[in-house]
Design a protein around this motif. Structure first.
Motif, PDB file in Angstrom:
ATOM      1  N   THR A  54       0.829  -1.207   0.000  1.00 45.84           N
ATOM      2  CA  THR A  54       0.000   0.000   0.000  1.00 45.84           C
ATOM      3  C   THR A  54       0.860   1.253   0.000  1.00 45.84           C
ATOM      4  N   ASP A  55       0.378   2.252  -0.680  1.00 47.76           N
ATOM      5  CA  ASP A  55       1.030   3.566  -0.631  1.00 47.76           C
ATOM      6  C   ASP A  55       0.099   4.568   0.029  1.00 47.76           C
ATOM      7  N   ASN A  56      -0.820   4.078   0.816  1.00 45.86           N
ATOM      8  CA  ASN A  56      -1.803   4.881   1.529  1.00 45.86           C
ATOM      9  C   ASN A  56      -2.913   5.403   0.627  1.00 45.86           C
ATOM     10  N   VAL A  97      10.735   4.988  -5.871  1.00 45.39           N
ATOM     11  CA  VAL A  97       9.902   4.591  -4.741  1.00 45.39           C
ATOM     12  C   VAL A  97      10.737   3.786  -3.754  1.00 45.39           C
ATOM     13  N   ARG A  98      10.269   3.772  -2.526  1.00 49.61           N
ATOM     14  CA  ARG A  98      10.938   3.042  -1.454  1.00 49.61           C
ATOM     15  C   ARG A  98       9.955   2.070  -0.827  1.00 49.61           C
ATOM     16  N   LEU A 147       9.092  -0.295   2.255  1.00 50.62           N
ATOM     17  CA  LEU A 147       9.474  -0.449   3.655  1.00 50.62           C
ATOM     18  C   LEU A 147       8.661  -1.556   4.308  1.00 50.62           C
ATOM     19  N   ASP A 172       8.189  -2.800   8.260  1.00 57.09           N
ATOM     20  CA  ASP A 172       8.513  -2.455   9.655  1.00 57.09           C
ATOM     21  C   ASP A 172       9.524  -1.323   9.716  1.00 57.09           C
ATOM     22  N   GLY A 173       9.400  -0.369   8.845  1.00 57.29           N
ATOM     23  CA  GLY A 173      10.279   0.800   8.863  1.00 57.29           C
ATOM     24  C   GLY A 173      11.630   0.574   8.250  1.00 57.29           C
ATOM     25  N   GLN A 174      11.915  -0.609   7.755  1.00 60.47           N
ATOM     26  CA  GLN A 174      13.218  -0.914   7.172  1.00 60.47           C
ATOM     27  C   GLN A 174      13.087  -1.038   5.656  1.00 60.47           C
ATOM     28  N   ARG A 175      14.090  -0.565   4.951  1.00 61.28           N
ATOM     29  CA  ARG A 175      14.078  -0.673   3.496  1.00 61.28           C
ATOM     30  C   ARG A 175      14.079  -2.139   3.074  1.00 61.28           C
ATOM     31  N   GLU A 227       4.893  -1.037   2.920  1.00 61.11           N
ATOM     32  CA  GLU A 227       4.557   0.355   2.653  1.00 61.11           C
ATOM     33  C   GLU A 227       5.394   0.862   1.490  1.00 61.11           C
ATOM     34  N   VAL A 228       4.794   1.682   0.673  1.00 63.17           N
ATOM     35  CA  VAL A 228       5.498   2.243  -0.478  1.00 63.17           C
ATOM     36  C   VAL A 228       5.540   3.763  -0.346  1.00 63.17           C
ATOM     37  N   HIS A 229       6.711   4.301  -0.435  1.00 63.97           N
ATOM     38  CA  HIS A 229       6.874   5.748  -0.302  1.00 63.97           C
ATOM     39  C   HIS A 229       7.612   6.304  -1.506  1.00 63.97           C
TER      40      HIS A 229
END
Lengths: 95, 529
Positions: free
Chosen positions: A25-27, A59-60, A62, A64-67, A86-88
């Protein structure tokens, strides 16, 4: 026909599911993937970027907060069924 | 019987075969140890006349130990001492690994017409130094830099994209060749990307001992995750945020670079424009927002400070904007027009803060540690964005050189000892800071240079630094066994004799150092790989 069957048909001895359902998801968008525990996540990442029309480099991913590295797999990240990636967007700054 | 060659100058009618076996044997008194190993570059010349005739030795100690060896090394590092312009640029990391099998005995013959009393003797066997890049000292600027302005590998038509390949791997993620190449650019492309910022943070954490000094430096990934948790319902999702709390356990000081593009979704186009810094002083319950452009990201900083205090302390922080913070352009002494100094600015500020924490923490003066910037801080800031960029570039290159050295040394040792090559790069681990050229990370401000001389300047300053850094000097004089390299100014060779009588040790004293992809729509919204 062999009694042993192919490796694909064998079930893991430790009771873990062979396939996992991973939410990416990217929100704004959510895409669900069913993926083998040993499959490299680069395939998932490429598939998500293709669907979203994004460049992999911008895009990044993640967990658990890790790449997440392209060479990682659900096994190496100890992912469980139903976990979320997560996708940022890449950050940049200069002025 | 070996005979001398017949002269080709018309005097053949007088030629009588002569037995020169004894002559050849006299010229090769040490046939078993007479092989020469040599390495010649623009600035370095190394030969070894003994010890390579039987087999290639490993770098480290072995058990059981190898037999004692005795060898000599000639080395010169005088600039311009050699006319042949050869350097380690031939030793690109992407080069196919060379065959380390010991070469068969080959003989080089002189094909000239001579008439001398003594027949010319054959040259001694010569081999090249196997894989020079297994020595940290032999890494040069030319080989640690990616090939700038190249988007493909030379001669590679497979479509492999060079710029997207990983330059080196840090704990928070990879740094691509393209990222690395942009660090010292001064135009629009020079804006620091999150991967560059994370690389700088990772190096700062190592250098200043973040764990030992109870410092938490928050990378872009964690910062993104914070924002993500906050975005879910437009309110802070404390359940999700508290999952990150263990990472902050035992950390007294938290440094978090902020980017106004944090929280950008993959479908958005906004990536951010500016970096600023949020510094949390947990013992004093204070949060400090430091921005090289004023207070444009104050709202975001307050939100992150709020999230952090609820997550780790559940107590109020005194939030303050540091109005005495230097300006990223007005207080920038770079001689060039830097289009994006906020990234180097934040890195510089983090370095100053971590240095202060380390110094006072080691002195037991934790109470004196504070992030408030005094009015005179601006005069002491001494900020040069280009120097910061160059220092970061070289430090990252040193980091990579260290990684490559460890990997290649291990592969070489395993090869010559007949052991299997390690396949997992993670076995080599990350290098530790003492192997870096740490002073370069804080090197002084360069003088004014024209842009056209930048590349030459990089090479020049690097060499000057190496020549004047005591660590390099020590590498030669303190060597008690293996190869030692001597530096000199005069341009002549300097011979160094070494008795390698240590047990099985060679050159250890060098201080230089799965199913094809099938995508199918699974019901209405799933994708199967």
């Amino acid at each position: 026909m062999s009694d042993n069957g192919s490796p694909m048909q064998q079930k893991p001895e430790d009771g873990q599911q062979e396939h996992l359902n991973i939410k990416v998801t990217d929100n704004n968008n959510e895409v669900f993937f069913k993926i083998k525990r040993t499959t490299q996540l680069s395939k998932l990442m490429n598939a998500f970027c293709d669907r979203q029309g994004k460049n992999m480099q911008s895009v990044r991913f993640l967990f658990d907060g890790q790449r997440v590295q392209p060479g990682d797999s659900p096994d190496t990240l100890d992912m469980q069924d139903g976990d979320t990636l997560e996708v940022h967007q890449e950050q940049i700054g200069g002025c | 019987m070996e005979s001398a060659a017949q002269p080709a100058d018309g005097a053949g009618h007088k030629w009588k075969p002569q037995d020169v076996t004894a002559h050849i044997q006299r010229a090769h008194a040490f046939a078993q140890t007479g092989t020469q190993l040599r390495l010649e570059t623009e600035s370095l010349f190394v030969t070894s006349s003994r010890g390579f005739g039987r087999e290639l030795p490993p770098i480290g100690l072995t058990r059981p130990p190898l037999k004692s060896r005795r060898y000599t090394i000639d080395a010169s590092l005088a600039t311009g001492a050699f006319q042949e312009k050869r350097d380690y640029v031939a030793c690109y990391y992407e080069r196919v690994p060379e065959d380390l099998t010991y070469p068969t005995q080959s003989t080089a013959k002189i094909s000239v017409s001579v008439r001398e009393t003594d027949e010319p003797v054959r040259l001694r066997n010569q081999i090249t130094l196997p894989d020079p890049l297994r020595y940290r000292e032999l890494h040069r600027w030319g080989c640690v830099l990616p090939q700038f302005n190249a988007d493909k590998y030379p001669g590679d038509n497979s479509g492999r994209d060079f710029l997207n390949d990983t330059y080196t791997q840090f704990s928070d993620g990879p740094l691509r060749n393209e990222d690395f190449a942009t660090i010292t650019l001064m135009n629009r492309d020079s804006w620091y990307r999150d991967d560059v910022m994370d690389a700088a943070l990772a190096l700062c954490s190592i250098y200043y001992g973040a764990d030992d000094n109870e410092i938490m430096v928050v990378g872009s990934g964690t910062a993104q995750a914070f924002k993500f948790a906050a975005m879910a319902d437009r309110e802070l999702d404390m359940t999700e945020l508290r999952a990150y709390a263990p990472r902050f356990q035992g950390k007294k000081w938290i440094l978090m670079p902020l980017n106004d593009g944090i929280g950008g979704t993959s479908t958005g186009q906004f990536q951010g424009t500016h970096w600023s810094l949020l510094a949390i002083d947990r013992p004093n319950k204070s949060a400090h927002y430091i921005d090289g452009l004023g207070n444009g990201m104050e709202k975001m900083a307050k939100r992150y400070a709020c999230a952090l205090q609820k997550m780790v302390d559940d107590e109020e922080y005194d939030f303050s904007i540091e109005w005495n913070a230097p300006h990223q352009w007005c207080d920038n002494s770079t001689p060039f027009d830097d289009w994006g100094p906020c990234g180097p600015y934040v890195v510089k500020m983090i370095k100053i803060m971590m240095d202060q924490i380390r110094t006072l923490h080691n002195a037991g003066c934790d109470a004196e540690i504070g992030f408030h910037l005094s009015p005179d801080f601006r005069s002491r800031f001494d900020f040069n964005s280009y120097a910061e960029r160059r220092a970061l570039e070289y430090t990252i290159a040193s980091f990579k050189a260290d990684q490559v050295t460890k990997e290649r040394a291990t592969v070489h040792a395993n090869t010559v000892l007949g052991l299997p090559r390690p396949l997992d790069p993670t076995k080599f681990g990350n290098p530790t800071w003492p192997n870096y050229d740490a002073p370069l990370f804080t090197q002084g401000t360069p003088g004014c240079l024209t842009l056209s001389k930048l590349r030459n300047y990089r090479e020049l300053t690097l060499r000057q630094h190496q020549r004047h850094t005591s660590a390099y000097g020590d590498s030669s004089s303190d060597s008690s066994g293996g190869i030692s390299i001597n530096r000199e100014i005069s341009g002549t060779h300097h011979r160094v004799g070494c008795d390698g009588d240590q047990e099985g040790q060679f050159a250890n004293d060098i201080d230089m150092q799965d199913q094809p992809v099938s995508i199918a729509i699974n019901n209405d919204r799933g994708v199967r790989i």
